[in-house]
Design a protein around this motif. Structure first.
Motif: not given
Length: 172
Positions: A24-28
């Motif tokens: 999720f963080l990488m996408t965010l």
């Protein structure tokens, strides 16, 4: 085999939460950097620092694990990852974010070493392939699930970073 999987339930839950939070963080971050109007090359460099940190983690995190043990190392790595995630929205600066990505990569390498070591310690020659197949399925489903979470909140705000942190902290 069933008893082995049952004994790994808490580890499997930790893997799901940790990998979903990281994905999720990488996408965010990619979305947020675009929102903040960084150029494509700067975004690429910032995100590439994760891989640099991950490689460093594969080289050095094992030494940390040997010195403090698996449980303490897992806790420290997850705590550092959580703290770094919370720093992102406080100061949107390319250098800082690149450094945070390197730290994130380092500690994720350490976390994966710990998780895979725990899995390996429960495996024997009869079930090793099956256990690691289960691990891989869980890993990739968690990655996909974490990326889907991007729809939960506006990437321009603080809430998505908090959600990523919550997932990582719950992995503890």
């Amino acid at each position: 085999m069933r008893q082995t999987i049952i004994s790994l339930t808490s580890l499997i839950l930790s893997i799901i939460l940790l990998i979903a939070g990281n994905a999720f963080l990488m996408t965010l971050l990619g979305l947020r950097l675009s929102i903040e109007d960084f150029s494509a090359s700067v975004i690429g460099w910032i995100l590439a620092f994760y891989s640099i940190g991950f490689v460093a983690g594969t080289l050095y995190a094992g030494r940390i694990i040997e010195k403090v043990g698996h449980i303490r190392a897992f806790a420290v790595f997850a705590a550092v990852l959580s703290a770094s995630i919370l720093i992102y929205p406080m100061a949107v600066q390319a250098g800082l974010w690149g450094g945070l990505r390197a730290v994130g990569g380092f500690v994720m390498a350490g976390l994966m070493i710990v998780m895979e070591s725990w899995f390996s310690s429960k495996a024997d020659n009869r079930n090793r392939a099956s256990l690691f197949a289960i691990y891989q399925v869980i890993f990739f489903l968690s990655t996909a699930g974490g990326q889907v979470l991007i729809r939960v909140a506006d990437p321009a705000g603080f809430i998505p970073f908090s959600l990523a942190t919550i997932l990582v902290v719950l992995a503890l």
